[in-house]
Design an enzyme around this catalytic site. Structure first.
Site, short mmCIF file in Angstrom:
data_model
loop_
_atom_site.label_atom_id
_atom_site.label_comp_id
_atom_site.label_asym_id
_atom_site.label_seq_id
_atom_site.Cartn_x
_atom_site.Cartn_y
_atom_site.Cartn_z
CG LEU A 76 -1.94 -1.21 1.20
CD1 LEU A 76 -2.85 -1.16 2.41
CD2 LEU A 76 -2.75 -1.28 -0.09
CG MET A 112 6.44 2.81 4.84
SD MET A 112 6.60 1.83 6.35
CE MET A 112 6.87 0.21 5.68
CD GLU A 113 9.36 5.28 0.57
OE1 GLU A 113 8.49 4.95 -0.25
OE2 GLU A 113 9.07 5.75 1.69
CG ASP A 127 23.69 -12.97 0.94
OD1 ASP A 127 23.44 -14.19 1.02
OD2 ASP A 127 24.17 -12.45 -0.08
#
Length: 149
Positions: A76, A112-113, A127
């Site tokens: 959203l 959110m970014e 990773d």
């Protein structure tokens, strides 16, 4: 601040908020997170001796790319024209702190970014180090600040 959920319509269904009537403002958000690493892992990162390459450079690029793709990852979220994304690192005794800043001129915030940049930078560190450190822990991910002018 309202207690109303903005992403729910009158029927209780998920809904993308209409920001079309909001004014365009300069918006900034800062976020942070931490990854706990073993001493040996930190040494390998500091000396750029990790087999996969320069961990912090790759994590920085990954965080920036992720911020730019947030609207594809979070259903959203609105697509934003970001004017700036920074991802920085502070090496501590027991791990690495990741800080991000996102900036745009738009009708909705960029938190959110900023949070996505931190999360993906942390995941990239994980990773790149997983072959030598099986005890890594990511956490304390949070929004530090958001502003609009």
């Amino acid at each position: 601040m309202s207690d109303e959920l903005t992403h729910i319509n009158k029927n209780g269904e998920a809904n993308m908020v209409d920001v079309g009537d909001k004014p365009i403002q300069k918006r900034t958000a800062k976020a942070t997170g931490f990854i706990k690493l073993q001493e040996n892992t930190l040494s390998l990162i500091n000396n750029n001796m990790m087999k996969k390459g320069d961990v912090l450079s790759v994590a920085r690029i990954a965080g920036i790319q992720a911020a730019k793709q947030t609207h594809f990852l979070i259903p959203l979220c609105h697509a934003l024209q970001l004017s700036k994304v920074d991802v920085d690192f502070e090496i501590k005794e027991d791990g690495i702190r990741v800080d991000s800043l996102s900036r745009c001129e738009g009708q909705t915030g960029v938190e959110m970014e900023a949070l996505t940049a931190v999360n993906v930078a942390l995941l990239t560190i994980y990773d790149m180090c997983k072959a030598v450190d099986t005890n890594m822990e990511m956490g304390n991910i949070r929004l530090l600040e958001k502003t609009k002018v």
